[in-house]
Design a protein around this motif. Structure first.
Motif, PDB file in Angstrom:
ATOM      1  N   TRP A   1      16.955   1.286  15.558  1.00 50.14           N
ATOM      2  CA  TRP A   1      17.483   1.518  14.209  1.00 50.14           C
ATOM      3  C   TRP A   1      16.700   2.599  13.471  1.00 50.14           C
ATOM      4  O   TRP A   1      17.283   3.406  12.743  1.00 50.14           O
ATOM      5  CB  TRP A   1      17.448   0.207  13.431  1.00 50.14           C
ATOM      6  CG  TRP A   1      17.753   0.377  11.973  1.00 50.14           C
ATOM      7  CD1 TRP A   1      18.969   0.608  11.402  1.00 50.14           C
ATOM      8  CD2 TRP A   1      16.810   0.348  10.894  1.00 50.14           C
ATOM      9  NE1 TRP A   1      18.857   0.725  10.046  1.00 50.14           N
ATOM     10  CE2 TRP A   1      17.536   0.559   9.703  1.00 50.14           C
ATOM     11  CE3 TRP A   1      15.438   0.145  10.820  1.00 50.14           C
ATOM     12  CZ2 TRP A   1      16.923   0.580   8.455  1.00 50.14           C
ATOM     13  CZ3 TRP A   1      14.829   0.161   9.585  1.00 50.14           C
ATOM     14  CH2 TRP A   1      15.559   0.381   8.416  1.00 50.14           C
TER      15      TRP A   1
ATOM     16  N   MET B   1      22.583  -0.619  13.395  1.00 52.02           N
ATOM     17  CA  MET B   1      22.464  -1.626  12.336  1.00 52.02           C
ATOM     18  C   MET B   1      22.868  -3.003  12.854  1.00 52.02           C
ATOM     19  O   MET B   1      22.170  -4.006  12.627  1.00 52.02           O
ATOM     20  CB  MET B   1      23.336  -1.234  11.146  1.00 52.02           C
ATOM     21  CG  MET B   1      22.861  -0.021  10.373  1.00 52.02           C
ATOM     22  SD  MET B   1      23.967   0.328   8.980  1.00 52.02           S
ATOM     23  CE  MET B   1      23.262   1.873   8.387  1.00 52.02           C
ATOM     24  N   LEU B   2      24.014  -3.061  13.547  1.00 53.28           N
ATOM     25  CA  LEU B   2      24.458  -4.333  14.109  1.00 53.28           C
ATOM     26  C   LEU B   2      23.476  -4.835  15.161  1.00 53.28           C
ATOM     27  O   LEU B   2      23.248  -6.044  15.301  1.00 53.28           O
ATOM     28  CB  LEU B   2      25.854  -4.170  14.713  1.00 53.28           C
ATOM     29  CG  LEU B   2      26.985  -3.954  13.704  1.00 53.28           C
ATOM     30  CD1 LEU B   2      28.279  -3.618  14.426  1.00 53.28           C
ATOM     31  CD2 LEU B   2      27.170  -5.187  12.830  1.00 53.28           C
TER      32      LEU B   2
ATOM     33  N   VAL C   1      20.748  -6.436  13.235  1.00 52.53           N
ATOM     34  CA  VAL C   1      21.183  -7.711  12.657  1.00 52.53           C
ATOM     35  C   VAL C   1      21.194  -8.805  13.731  1.00 52.53           C
ATOM     36  O   VAL C   1      20.769  -9.943  13.485  1.00 52.53           O
ATOM     37  CB  VAL C   1      22.578  -7.557  12.021  1.00 52.53           C
ATOM     38  CG1 VAL C   1      23.150  -8.921  11.635  1.00 52.53           C
ATOM     39  CG2 VAL C   1      22.496  -6.673  10.782  1.00 52.53           C
ATOM     40  N   SER C   2      21.667  -8.470  14.919  1.00 55.69           N
ATOM     41  CA  SER C   2      21.669  -9.466  16.000  1.00 55.69           C
ATOM     42  C   SER C   2      20.248  -9.891  16.350  1.00 55.69           C
ATOM     43  O   SER C   2      19.992 -11.069  16.632  1.00 55.69           O
ATOM     44  CB  SER C   2      22.377  -8.907  17.232  1.00 55.69           C
ATOM     45  OG  SER C   2      21.617  -7.875  17.844  1.00 55.69           O
TER      46      SER C   2
ATOM     47  N   LEU D   1      17.679  -9.894  14.277  1.00 55.38           N
ATOM     48  CA  LEU D   1      17.198 -10.752  13.190  1.00 55.38           C
ATOM     49  C   LEU D   1      17.773 -12.158  13.329  1.00 55.38           C
ATOM     50  O   LEU D   1      17.083 -13.159  13.054  1.00 55.38           O
ATOM     51  CB  LEU D   1      17.582 -10.143  11.842  1.00 55.38           C
ATOM     52  CG  LEU D   1      16.865  -8.835  11.480  1.00 55.38           C
ATOM     53  CD1 LEU D   1      17.452  -8.245  10.210  1.00 55.38           C
ATOM     54  CD2 LEU D   1      15.364  -9.072  11.323  1.00 55.38           C
TER      55      LEU D   1
ATOM     56  N   THR E   1      24.712 -15.724  13.714  1.00 49.60           N
ATOM     57  CA  THR E   1      24.519 -14.320  13.324  1.00 49.60           C
ATOM     58  C   THR E   1      24.373 -13.430  14.548  1.00 49.60           C
ATOM     59  O   THR E   1      24.945 -12.329  14.610  1.00 49.60           O
ATOM     60  CB  THR E   1      23.278 -14.194  12.429  1.00 49.60           C
ATOM     61  OG1 THR E   1      23.436 -15.040  11.287  1.00 49.60           O
ATOM     62  CG2 THR E   1      23.069 -12.752  11.988  1.00 49.60           C
TER      63      THR E   1
ATOM     64  N   ALA F   1      27.149 -10.426  15.285  1.00 48.74           N
ATOM     65  CA  ALA F   1      26.668  -9.040  15.336  1.00 48.74           C
ATOM     66  C   ALA F   1      26.876  -8.430  16.716  1.00 48.74           C
ATOM     67  O   ALA F   1      27.240  -7.248  16.837  1.00 48.74           O
ATOM     68  CB  ALA F   1      25.197  -8.989  14.941  1.00 48.74           C
TER      69      ALA F   1
ATOM     70  N   GLN G   1      31.520 -15.756  10.271  1.00 47.50           N
ATOM     71  CA  GLN G   1      30.118 -16.053   9.974  1.00 47.50           C
ATOM     72  C   GLN G   1      30.003 -17.050   8.829  1.00 47.50           C
ATOM     73  O   GLN G   1      29.281 -18.054   8.921  1.00 47.50           O
ATOM     74  CB  GLN G   1      29.389 -14.745   9.617  1.00 47.50           C
ATOM     75  CG  GLN G   1      27.996 -14.905   9.053  1.00 47.50           C
ATOM     76  CD  GLN G   1      26.944 -15.034  10.125  1.00 47.50           C
ATOM     77  OE1 GLN G   1      27.258 -14.910  11.293  1.00 47.50           O
ATOM     78  NE2 GLN G   1      25.711 -15.282   9.726  1.00 47.50           N
TER      79      GLN G   1
END
Length: 743
Positions: free
Chosen positions: A173, A183-184, A187-188, A190, A227, A231, A256
């Motif tokens: 990222w 970004m996705l 997020v995955s 995280l 999540t 993602a 989600q």
């Protein structure tokens, strides 16, 4: 949009600081919130209780310890009532229970047990029964906060999996912060950290933690899993190619939000709905990978990215589903501890980092398939082993042996066949490669050498394009393996090969190595050819000197004493020797001089036969073209054959020769006023005119011959010329001048 000051380095520092803070928080919670008394507990073999699995070297026990394997019946504080211990008390993941009522009861028991262990530096009593003689004992143990070095390996597997995923995704990222796919990806990661960090705290507890804390951590764990799945699905819908419009990704948010609502409110199908979601998400992910594979069939670069990306996701998600979700859904025995199952997911992030960042992507093609096949083999063996034990009630040892045999004799041969079909390239055996390099180096002409080199490259790599490029010193792959640049070899310029294997793959390190070996082999063959040609040249020059010194000198002597009938023959012989000497010496004759000699010889022969020659001299100076021996000899012999036919068969009184030169093309038109050739001679059906050999001689040099009848016979010769190279060496010039000197 990223602010100007948000450089990749700064973003990486932020990600690293976040991971460090999360690590500190999880380690602190894993030590300060988890009561510990130095005894490792495990579920009893019959599943009906808890047994002592081991002791920590960091703990102190003032009384004799129960033997390992002793069943723990209860715990108590000194003088207090014993609290029975059940197998569910050490359950790693409570969401495997059948209802939310059972989960809430589980949290209540955790609070009860944690109350007994809530006073560090105090004693608790362990009530156990010996498995051999059935005697009961009560052992005291000190309760304290869990030391750092007593954190179990499952804790570190989960913590490092989450931290590693965020660090890898954060690195990608930071390199491309404005792109939706990274970004996705982040997020995955995280989401995975939410699951692994919370699970690391409660799944690796000694016996119990506070039930209220447990009831907070467990939903966070489930939300993190949701999540991660959402993602990952979004990522595969837009990368490496966009399958749906970006606006459609918003539809994932209700999924989600709905799952989060069901988890927090404890509604829906029950705790197992999380694992149903994991299995369904895995199927959707595999379907998206299949759709991406189809969409990238005409794009080698994106197909290569997907090959590694899809492999990583498929292996990670399938392994987690098989070893984590399916045993819980199907109520099967779990072979791998739940605390260790999440470790397989780090494979996804290592692979995705390489796929999205495109770092030296072309090196990953073959390895992707290898890892896929070996991982599939390992999973298949474990599944067979599990099926034999659970379904057929095999003992562990025979089941393992049979599963190994099935994998060895069924899966591995099938894997090798698929490997050859998917990754086999156009490889040549070593002896054929050596022979092909020699064919390139020893081609009869520079043009033929270049054609053979290009044909060999096309045979080996099957590129869609081969074109000249800027010079390079060694073969090098560029643009993630789409391009392979090669240095100049022999008579071929530097070449660029693009889109190998008919556009279905990329240039791999093996291809670069093969090209390097091929270039080296061809260059050595070329050096050998040049050494051979130098030797041939020396021998030819020796023969030329012998012809000049011996035969030429004798002919010159005879020319001084010859009569008028013999003199033209001797002069023609001297002219032939001169051409032979020039050819043996590897020199070229000037076009203007060759035409003058041919014209002079033709004029003498036709004059002796009483035939007039009309061959005008050139009005302008011709370009400095040179003819090698083959062209010189063929042109001289062709004109001699035409003049001979005019003298013997035509009955003509005049021969008109019209020379024309356009650029590098020489045309000589011969027209006589004789009787013409018979139709059979024009078709080459009769002998005696030498027309067949005349045509063959000129066409072998890339020229053309046109023969027809008009007033008499018309013959047109056409040849391609080359510009002058270096003039003959002084020694050769002297030899040729001596042969040309008048008697």
């Amino acid at each position: 949009m990223r602010p100007a000051f948000a450089t990749p380095g700064l973003l990486l520092i932020i990600v690293a600081a976040f991971c460090a803070a999360m690590s500190f928080f999880v380690i602190s919670a894993g030590t300060m919130s988890v009561p510990w008394f130095g005894i490792k507990l495990a579920a009893a073999p019959d599943g009906q209780g808890v047994v002592i699995a081991g002791y920590s070297d960091l703990a102190y026990f003032p009384e004799p310890q129960p033997r390992i394997g002793a069943r723990v019946e209860a715990i108590s504080i000194p003088g207090g009532a014993p609290v029975p211990i059940e197998a569910l008390d050490i359950l790693p993941e409570p969401d495997s229970l059948s209802s939310y009522a059972e989960i809430n009861a589980f949290f209540a028991r955790q609070s009860l047990l944690n109350a007994l262990l809530a006073n560090p530096q105090e004693k608790i009593e362990i009530h156990a029964i010996d498995p051999l003689d059935g005697t009961r004992s009560v052992t005291s143990a000190f309760v304290e906060f869990r030391p750092f070095f007593a954190l179990p390996d499952g804790f570190w597997v989960q913590l490092l999996t989450g931290i590693g995923a965020v660090m890898i995704a954060g690195w990608v990222w930071a390199l491309r912060p404005r792109k939706l796919a990274p970004m996705l990806f982040l997020v995955s990661a995280l989401g995975m950290m939410m699951s692994t960090a919370t699970s690391a705290i409660y799944a690796n507890r000694a016996l119990a933690i506070d039930g209220n804390l447990f009831s907070i951590l467990q939903p966070i764990n489930s939300i993190g899993a949701v999540t991660f799945g959402v993602a990952m699905i979004g990522l595969l819908l837009i990368y490496p190619v966009q399958l749906v419009r970006f606006a459609w990704l918003w539809l994932l948010l209700p999924v989600q939000a709905g799952m989060m609502f069901l988890i927090v409110t404890q509604t829906g199908f029950g705790p197992s709905q999380l694992y149903i979601y994991i299995a369904a998400a895995t199927l959707v992910i595999l379907g998206a990978i299949a759709a991406q594979w189809w969409q990238t069939r005409h794009d080698p670069a994106e197909r290569a990215a997907l090959g590694w990306l899809g492999l990583s996701i498929a292996v990670g998600c399938l392994a987690y589903t098989v070893f984590g979700a399916l045993p819980i859904l199907l109520d099967l025995p779990i072979g791998i501890p739940q605390t260790h199952v999440t470790g397989v997911l780090i494979v996804i992030y290592a692979g995705l980092a390489l796929g999205i960042a495109r770092y030296r992507l072309f090196e990953l093609g073959d390895w992707a398939y290898r890892i896929l096949f070996y991982t599939s083999g390992a999973i298949l063996m474990l599944l067979i082993d599990m099926a034999l034990i659970v379904v057929l009630n095999f003992d562990a040892a025979p089941a393992l042996g049979l599963s190994l045999a099935l994998v060895a004799f069924v899966y591995l041969p099938l894997r090798d066949w698929v490997w050859r079909r998917l990754t086999a390239r156009r490889r040549l055996p070593q002896h054929e490669l050596f022979s092909a390099a020699l064919d390139v180096a020893f081609a009869p002409s520079p043009e033929e050498s270049d054609q053979r080199w290009r044909a060999l490259l096309a045979r080996l790599f099957d590129p869609l394009e081969i074109e000249a490029t800027a010079p390079v010193t060694t073969p090098v792959a560029q643009d993630d393996g789409l391009i392979l640049d090669l240095p100049a070899v022999g008579n071929s310029p530097p070449l660029r090969l693009t889109f190998p294997h008919s556009g279905r793959g990329l240039f791999s390190p093996a291809d670069v190595k093969l090209a390097t070996n091929l270039v080296t082999l061809t260059e050595r063959a070329e050096e050998s050819r040049q050494a051979y040609m130098r030797g041939v040249g020396e021998e030819r020059r020796r023969m030329a000197r012998d012809l000049h010194d011996d035969v030429g000198a004798r002919l010159l002597t005879g020319l001084h004493t010859a009569d008028e009938r013999t003199r033209p023959t001797l002069q023609a012989a001297l002219s032939d020797i001169r051409a032979i000497v020039s050819g043996l010496a590897g020199e070229e004759a000037e076009l203007e001089r060759v035409l003058a000699e041919i014209r002079h010889e033709a004029a003498r022969r036709l004059e002796a036969a009483g035939i007039a020659l009309d061959w005008p001299l050139p009005e302008t100076e011709a370009p400095p073209f040179r003819l090698d021996y083959r062209i010189h000899k063929a042109l001289t012999s062709a004109v001699r054959e035409i003049v001979s036919n005019v003298i013997r068969h035509s009955g003509a009184t005049e021969l008109v020769v019209t020379p024309e030169q356009h650029a590098n093309r020489l045309t000589l038109r011969f027209a006589d006023n004789g009787a013409g050739l018979p139709p059979a001679a024009l078709k080459g059906e009769t002998t005696g005119y030498g027309l067949r050999s005349l045509r063959q001689r000129i066409e072998d040099l890339g020229g053309s011959v046109s023969i027809g009848n008009g007033v008499g016979t018309t013959i047109v010769l056409s040849l391609t010329l080359t510009l002058a190279a270096n003039p003959p060496e002084p020694g050769v010039q002297a030899a040729m001048a001596a042969l040309d000197s008048p008697p």
